[in-house]
Design a protein around this motif. Sequence first.
Motif, PDB file in Angstrom:
ATOM      1  N   GLN A   1      45.689  43.481  37.947  1.00  0.00           N
ATOM      2  CA  GLN A   1      46.630  44.128  38.856  1.00  0.00           C
ATOM      3  C   GLN A   1      47.491  45.063  38.023  1.00  0.00           C
TER       4      GLN A   1
ATOM      5  N   GLU B   1      40.372  43.472  30.357  1.00  0.00           N
ATOM      6  CA  GLU B   1      40.441  42.172  31.035  1.00  0.00           C
ATOM      7  C   GLU B   1      39.738  41.086  30.217  1.00  0.00           C
TER       8      GLU B   1
ATOM      9  N   LYS C   1      46.372  39.624  35.050  1.00  0.00           N
ATOM     10  CA  LYS C   1      45.268  39.085  35.815  1.00  0.00           C
ATOM     11  C   LYS C   1      45.771  38.552  37.151  1.00  0.00           C
ATOM     12  N   ARG C   2      45.029  38.934  38.225  1.00  0.00           N
ATOM     13  CA  ARG C   2      45.392  38.449  39.543  1.00  0.00           C
ATOM     14  C   ARG C   2      45.094  36.968  39.653  1.00  0.00           C
TER      15      ARG C   2
ATOM     16  N   ASP D   1      37.526  46.862  32.221  1.00  0.00           N
ATOM     17  CA  ASP D   1      36.814  45.587  32.108  1.00  0.00           C
ATOM     18  C   ASP D   1      36.958  45.024  30.699  1.00  0.00           C
TER      19      ASP D   1
ATOM     20  N   THR E   1      40.988  49.260  38.768  1.00  0.00           N
ATOM     21  CA  THR E   1      41.340  47.888  38.402  1.00  0.00           C
ATOM     22  C   THR E   1      41.161  46.946  39.579  1.00  0.00           C
ATOM     23  N   ALA E   2      41.396  47.427  40.800  1.00  0.00           N
ATOM     24  CA  ALA E   2      41.223  46.576  41.983  1.00  0.00           C
ATOM     25  C   ALA E   2      39.753  46.328  42.304  1.00  0.00           C
TER      26      ALA E   2
ATOM     27  N   THR F   1      37.794  45.010  38.357  1.00  0.00           N
ATOM     28  CA  THR F   1      38.352  43.972  37.497  1.00  0.00           C
ATOM     29  C   THR F   1      39.206  43.020  38.321  1.00  0.00           C
ATOM     30  N   GLY F   2      39.674  41.993  37.652  1.00  0.00           N
ATOM     31  CA  GLY F   2      40.634  41.084  38.272  1.00  0.00           C
ATOM     32  C   GLY F   2      42.050  41.400  37.841  1.00  0.00           C
TER      33      GLY F   2
END
Length: 424
Positions: free
Chosen positions: A356, A298, A423-424, A295, A349-350, A353-354
Amino acid sequence: MTDLYPAVHEPAVETWPSLAPPRSNPVRRAGAAAAIRFIARDLPATITMDNRTYGRGGPGMLVHRTGPFLDRLGQDAGSGFGEAYLAGDWDPEPGTDLADLLMPFAERFSSDQDRRLLPKWAQSLRWLVTRSLPTDQENDRAGARENVSRHYDLSNAMFTEFLDPSLTYSAAYFDDVTADLATASYDELSQAQLRKLDSILDAAGVRSGSRVLDIGCGWASLAIRAAQRGAWVTAITIASQQALLAQRRIADAGVSDRVQVALRDYRDQIGVFDAVLSVEMIEAVGEKYWPVYFDAIERRLAPGGIAVVQAIVMPHERMLATRNTFSWVQKYIFPGGLIPSVKVIEQITAEHTGLQAHVIRHLGADYARTLRVWRDRFIDHWPQIADLGFDPTFRRMWEFYLAYSEAGFRAGYLDDVQLLLTKR
């Protein structure tokens, strides 16, 4: 490799109280002896104990003091084997390399169920002879600083004796990892470390003007390399002595105007960056804080930013089986540490967080080669290290740590990966 210590070592128990001979327990001793005999049935190594040999032949292990050796194994399966080596209860047979001897054991951990060290029913009883993680190695802010300092603030001078000139303390990236390990050279390591640093910077797209955050900066080799590209770097660590040497190295490299070193926890960093880099620092974070760590990465990434994390990893099933066990490495080398798996990184991470995450490079074989050079240099430079105030038991501890790690990477029980996070 020249042997610099007596065949039978006696530790100074006033300095190493954990290595005092354990109280003998006939039941535990008998259980440890039975485990040794069971393990040796299919082990491509030779264990000599009480003038009897066990195993199928191969690298030789000589047990000097059978009683204390079995008592240590019976008392704590997680640390006993390594502690017995520190105490001088056993050694490799003359002419046998320590990592070669540890390889058959590491291979059992990385192989299929039917070739593991112990059968499934015996593994279910491990709780009887293993210790759980201690509560005093918590990785909150205060605990993390204490845990990290115990390793990385050990002695800047000691690390300088065996690391390459860049003082990079992580897996290198060699041209050829298939060559004989015995041919691995110091000059080759130096070039391989620079290649590794460049591979990380390239993957993150670091160039002139990039804003870079280096989490767990070590002795600043990556920060210096990024600054030499024209990047602006914030490098953070929680190891105070390491930070002092990092600042001096940055000044010597002439990039003080581009690199700021801060004694700061990753959870307290602010600002946004085009690239966030973290090399083999996640192993010190602790399972409880893995979501917090990712986190934080990110939150520090600017829109379109890229993070690269280099991490030591193990198979997911082994991580789950051992994550609550107090291991020899945690007790003597990396307090509070835990090696993750690629799968758990992807899951965290999935779910939290956002980001990938995907693996862009495997460096397991490279790490085995890196560790061989470090160990050779550590042993060759032992007189200088001893002059710093370290005793022969410390030498055995570090030789075992480096050889144990090398065997793990050679066997495939451990891997080292570079992960790209976007970031996705």
